[in-house]
Scaffold this motif. Structure first.
Motif, PDB file in Angstrom:
ATOM      1  N   THR A   1       0.867  -1.239   0.065  1.00 33.17           N
ATOM      2  CA  THR A   1      -0.001  -0.020   0.054  1.00 33.17           C
ATOM      3  C   THR A   1       0.959   1.331   0.003  1.00 33.17           C
ATOM      4  O   THR A   1       1.723   1.399   0.698  1.00 33.17           O
TER       5      THR A   1
ATOM      6  N   LYS B   1     -11.033  12.947   7.591  1.00 31.58           N
ATOM      7  CA  LYS B   1     -12.253  12.002   7.005  1.00 31.58           C
ATOM      8  C   LYS B   1     -13.444  12.942   6.965  1.00 31.58           C
ATOM      9  O   LYS B   1     -13.561  13.439   8.002  1.00 31.58           O
TER      10      LYS B   1
ATOM     11  N   GLU C   1     -16.383   8.281   6.039  1.00 32.57           N
ATOM     12  CA  GLU C   1     -15.586   7.491   5.124  1.00 32.57           C
ATOM     13  C   GLU C   1     -14.495   6.854   5.580  1.00 32.57           C
ATOM     14  O   GLU C   1     -13.839   7.124   6.830  1.00 32.57           O
TER      15      GLU C   1
ATOM     16  N   ASN D   1      -8.256   4.140   2.987  1.00 33.49           N
ATOM     17  CA  ASN D   1      -7.697   3.212   1.886  1.00 33.49           C
ATOM     18  C   ASN D   1      -8.732   2.133   1.738  1.00 33.49           C
ATOM     19  O   ASN D   1      -8.371   1.125   1.407  1.00 33.49           O
ATOM     20  N   GLU D   2     -10.135   2.503   1.831  1.00 35.47           N
ATOM     21  CA  GLU D   2     -11.089   1.247   1.577  1.00 35.47           C
ATOM     22  C   GLU D   2     -12.213   2.347   0.999  1.00 35.47           C
ATOM     23  O   GLU D   2     -12.531   3.407   1.223  1.00 35.47           O
ATOM     24  N   ASP D   3     -13.191   1.529   0.405  1.00 31.67           N
ATOM     25  CA  ASP D   3     -14.345   1.935  -0.474  1.00 31.67           C
ATOM     26  C   ASP D   3     -15.307   1.851   0.711  1.00 31.67           C
ATOM     27  O   ASP D   3     -15.233   0.993   1.445  1.00 31.67           O
ATOM     28  N   GLY D   4     -16.633   2.788   0.421  1.00 34.76           N
ATOM     29  CA  GLY D   4     -17.520   2.726   1.375  1.00 34.76           C
ATOM     30  C   GLY D   4     -17.552   3.637   2.641  1.00 34.76           C
ATOM     31  O   GLY D   4     -16.364   4.341   2.888  1.00 34.76           O
ATOM     32  N   GLU D   5     -18.482   3.273   3.432  1.00 38.26           N
ATOM     33  CA  GLU D   5     -18.612   4.300   4.747  1.00 38.26           C
ATOM     34  C   GLU D   5     -18.787   3.410   6.004  1.00 38.26           C
ATOM     35  O   GLU D   5     -19.290   2.303   5.891  1.00 38.26           O
ATOM     36  N   LYS D   6     -18.416   3.971   7.275  1.00 34.82           N
ATOM     37  CA  LYS D   6     -18.876   3.173   8.334  1.00 34.82           C
ATOM     38  C   LYS D   6     -19.863   4.086   9.141  1.00 34.82           C
ATOM     39  O   LYS D   6     -19.420   5.218   9.338  1.00 34.82           O
TER      40      LYS D   6
END
Length: 292
Positions: A53, A86, A98, A101-106
């Motif tokens: 990464t 973020k 958001e 380093n990853e797609d999507g949301e928490k």
């Protein structure tokens, strides 16, 4: 037979009130179910880079043996370089941010983020928002019934008055609910969990949509009340005009006869859908009624 000018104006006012109330209902449901009441950024520490990464969103090691625990590691990032911002957005139900380093949301429940001392106020805000939507829906149904069908003019005025009261109550509840949520969110920003507190924030489009819904609701209430008041005033004006016409044109032995004729005229509209404020042209016919 074409509608008279007052009747057409009354229907235009009723249609305008219904349109504003319907827009208010759509806006309130959209805002209530969304999570963009507030938007902003959170400053968090960068995670360590894993594997191959690369990028500015993680901390890199100077040694190629980054996974070797016995190797000495040097982190070159200092100061603000160790942090990343973020984006997040929060609503009545959820707060989402958001992922790095990853797609999507928490997403997390906003109720669980609220301080315990303010959680009751948040629940009151939710109940008020639900009542706001229910009253708006009730007002829309009453206005549609008034426009599409009513058995008599008097029934139409009653429906008009009731829908005005319901819409005003809905507007007041909506205003209180929005203000309570604003207070709760500000308290959560100051006293909420450390891993959630935003660095910068501002109100989002859902918040603006909620207050636009309130504005449309109050505009619909004012239009409905104005229509009801104008109809009543025109009705009273026509009645006084009718009494004066009887006193001038006809000599009644009973001085209260013109008033009795007007009462007959008013009662005759309880079972008709004609506009009571139309121009009165059948004075001789009404005089005959009074004589009988």
């Amino acid at each position: 037979m074409p509608a008279s000018v007052p009747e057409a104006d009354s229907r235009h006012r009723a249609s305008a009130a219904f349109s504003l109330s319907f827009l208010s209902l759509v806006f309130s449901i959209t805002a209530f179910s969304s999570s963009y009441w507030c938007e902003g950024t959170r400053k968090v520490a960068k995670p360590f880079c894993k594997g191959d990464t690369k990028g500015d969103l993680c901390i890199r090691f100077n040694s190629p043996e980054g996974n070797n625990s016995q190797a000495v590691q040097y982190i070159w990032e200092t100061g603000d370089d160790k942090f990343v911002e973020k984006k997040f957005h929060a609503g009545i139900w959820y707060s989402c941010e958001e992922m790095i380093n990853e797609d999507g949301e928490k997403c997390r429940s906003f109720i669980s983020l609220t301080p315990a001392s303010d959680r009751g106020v948040l629940w009151l805000s939710i109940v008020a928002e639900l009542l706001y939507v229910v009253l708006l829906l009730t007002g829309n149904i009453l206005m549609s019934v008034e426009i599409c069908y009513y058995s008599s003019v008097i029934d139409g005025l009653k429906i008009n008055a009731f829908s005005a009261v319901v819409t005003v109550l809905a507007g007041l509840l909506g205003m209180v609910a929005h203000m309570m949520y604003t207070t709760v969110f500000q308290m959560t920003v100051n006293l909420g969990p450390e891993d959630w507190r935003p660095h910068t924030w501002d109100y989002g489009w859902s918040y603006g949509l909620a207050w636009t819904s309130f504005a449309c609701c109050m505009a619909a209430a004012v239009t409905t009340i104005n229509k009801y008041t104008k109809t009543i005033l025109e009705f009273k004006h026509k009645r006084r005009k009718l009494e004066r016409s009887f006193r001038i044109q006809y000599k009644f032995p009973d001085p209260t006869a013109p008033e009795k004729v007007c009462n007959v005229y008013v009662n005759s509209f309880q079972n008709t859908t004609d506009d009571p404020t139309h121009a009165l042209r059948s004075l001789r016919h009404l005089a005959t009624i009074s004589v009988l």
